[in-house]
Design an enzyme around this catalytic site. Structure first.
Site, PDB file in Angstrom:
ATOM      1  N   GLY A   1       5.604  11.544  -7.983  1.00  0.00           N
ATOM      2  CA  GLY A   1       6.011  12.910  -8.253  1.00  0.00           C
ATOM      3  C   GLY A   1       7.412  13.065  -8.799  1.00  0.00           C
TER       4      GLY A   1
ATOM      5  CG  ASN B   1       7.990  -3.487 -11.213  1.00  0.00           C
ATOM      6  OD1 ASN B   1       8.375  -4.650 -11.159  1.00  0.00           O
ATOM      7  ND2 ASN B   1       8.708  -2.483 -10.741  1.00  0.00           N
TER       8      ASN B   1
ATOM      9  CG  HIS C   1      13.116   5.227 -18.115  1.00  0.00           C
ATOM     10  ND1 HIS C   1      13.458   4.241 -17.211  1.00  0.00           N
ATOM     11  CD2 HIS C   1      12.592   6.247 -17.384  1.00  0.00           C
ATOM     12  CE1 HIS C   1      13.132   4.640 -15.987  1.00  0.00           C
ATOM     13  NE2 HIS C   1      12.615   5.854 -16.064  1.00  0.00           N
TER      14      HIS C   1
ATOM     15  CB  CYS D   1      10.267   0.700  -9.355  1.00  0.00           C
ATOM     16  SG  CYS D   1      10.868   2.116 -10.290  1.00  0.00           S
TER      17      CYS D   1
ATOM     18  CB  CYS E   1       5.241   5.884 -14.431  1.00  0.00           C
ATOM     19  SG  CYS E   1       5.220   6.327 -12.682  1.00  0.00           S
TER      20      CYS E   1
ATOM     21  CB  SER F   1      14.617   9.078  -8.645  1.00  0.00           C
ATOM     22  OG  SER F   1      14.371   8.643  -9.966  1.00  0.00           O
TER      23      SER F   1
ATOM     24  CD  GLU G   1      -0.532   3.938  -3.434  1.00  0.00           C
ATOM     25  OE1 GLU G   1      -1.444   3.146  -3.117  1.00  0.00           O
ATOM     26  OE2 GLU G   1       0.129   3.842  -4.486  1.00  0.00           O
TER      27      GLU G   1
ATOM     28  CB  CYS H   1       6.711   8.310 -17.372  1.00  0.00           C
ATOM     29  SG  CYS H   1       7.945   9.582 -16.985  1.00  0.00           S
TER      30      CYS H   1
END
EC number: 2.1.1.192
Length: 348
Positions: A157, A286, A212, A329, A117, A187, A90, A114
């Site tokens: 990724g 999110n 984080h 995100c 995620c 990132s 995506e 993670c």
């Protein structure tokens, strides 16, 4: 299999064209058709002789198939792209008044796992090739009918686990498509040795480190692979990167309600970043289906930001885009060709 033409530099294209017995100016034509017009087949290059087009028609350009796309109310568009082997990624186009940003993926899935995620919950299949990374930018340009100005490697990724392809893609995006290096962000959650290796390329990109958590114990609960990369070592490598490139580092910090969003977390974060040439991007979580974390309220988010600023740490809250289309995100997933979400235990 022949290496796809997309993702190759002007010099590499010249070498290929001349190896086919053609004059060098044909490479300039090919370069223009690849990077300005987004050609999908060499048969479309109308200023080439038909006989030669037919001779090389089977050479892969390297464009991906757009399987589906979905638009959010804020104008963000998410694309599901399929490679030649049917694996999908995506990518997201994020428009603004004077810019168009692409959030690109660097791998099919992600091995970092993670906890918060969606990509990390969908398993890992393979690295993307240079052509598949560059294709995402061309796809968004075509979809929006305007030039891409900014690129962020914040899709699916871990870019530093595919560093060779990512660096080559960066060079193509900059030198062949014309996107400034300072408009490109890479990132990473952190891979031992790779931040220092990235620094040796002396690129003028922005490095964004997904932190984080303000300490190793909490970070390990959120990012399992942190066991191989203590936070102290990660920060030391970031300092080396700043010294090597003279570019500041951005730190990404996803705020999870009741987990890492307390005032003492902000103070602890400020302490470990004191004296650092950096900026902190705060990202309210999110939501992801099947994951128990919650998004903190606006007041909580702003209080965290104020606490950092009070301790002289540059910080800002990232505005969420594409939330209702799962394009924000941390929400991108590995999917089958039908669009069904994949998990770590399923294969496309």
């Amino acid at each position: 299999m022949t290496t796809p033409l997309l993702g190759q530099s002007a010099e590499e294209l010249r070498i290929w064209v001349e190896s086919q017995g053609q004059p060098a100016y044909r490479a300039q034509q090919l370069h223009r058709w690849l990077y300005q017009r987004g050609v999908r087949s060499l048969m479309e290059i109308t200023d080439w002789p038909k006989a030669w087009r037919e001779q090389v028609h089977s050479v892969p350009v390297g464009r991906s198939q757009v399987v589906r796309q979905s638009a959010a109310a804020d104008g963000t568009i998410k694309y599901l792209l399929a490679g030649a082997d049917g694996e999908t990624v995506e990518t997201v186009g994020i428009p603004a008044a004077e810019r168009l940003t692409v959030c690109v993926s660097s791998q099919v899935g992600c091995p970092m796992a993670c906890r918060f995620c969606a990509t990390g919950q969908s398993g890992f299949a393979r690295n993307l090739g240079v052509h598949e990374i560059v294709d995402q930018v061309l796809t968004v340009q075509e979809g929006f009918g305007r030039r891409v100005s900014h690129v962020v490697f914040m899709g699916m990724g871990e870019p530093l686990l595919n560093l060779g392809a990512v660096v080559q893609a960066l060079r193509v995006l900059n030198g062949d498509i014309g996107i400034g290096q300072r408009q490109i962000t890479v990132s990473t959650v952190g891979v031992p040795g790779q931040i220092r290796r990235l620094g040796t390329y002396k690129l003028q990109i922005t490095l964004a480190v997904s932190l984080h958590a303000p300490n190793q114990d909490l970070r390990l609960k959120l990012i399992p692979t942190a066991q191989h990369y203590p936070i102290e070592e990660l920060l030391e490598d970031c300092r080396d990167y700043v010294e090597t490139t003279n570019r500041r580092v951005s730190f990404e910090y996803t705020l999870l309600a009741g987990i890492n969003d307390e005032p003492h977390h902000a103070r602890e974060l400020a302490a470990i970043l004191r004296g650092f040439q950096s900026h902190v991007n705060l990202i309210p979580y999110n939501p992801i289906e099947g994951v128990e974390y919650e998004r903190p309220g606006e007041a909580r988010v702003r209080a965290f930001e104020r606490e950092l600023v009070r301790h002289k740490i540059a910080a800002s809250v990232r505005h969420t885009r594409g939330l209702e289309e799962a394009a924000a995100c941390g929400q991108l997933r590995r999917r089958s060709l039908s669009g069904e979400a994949q998990s770590a235990s399923t294969r496309a």
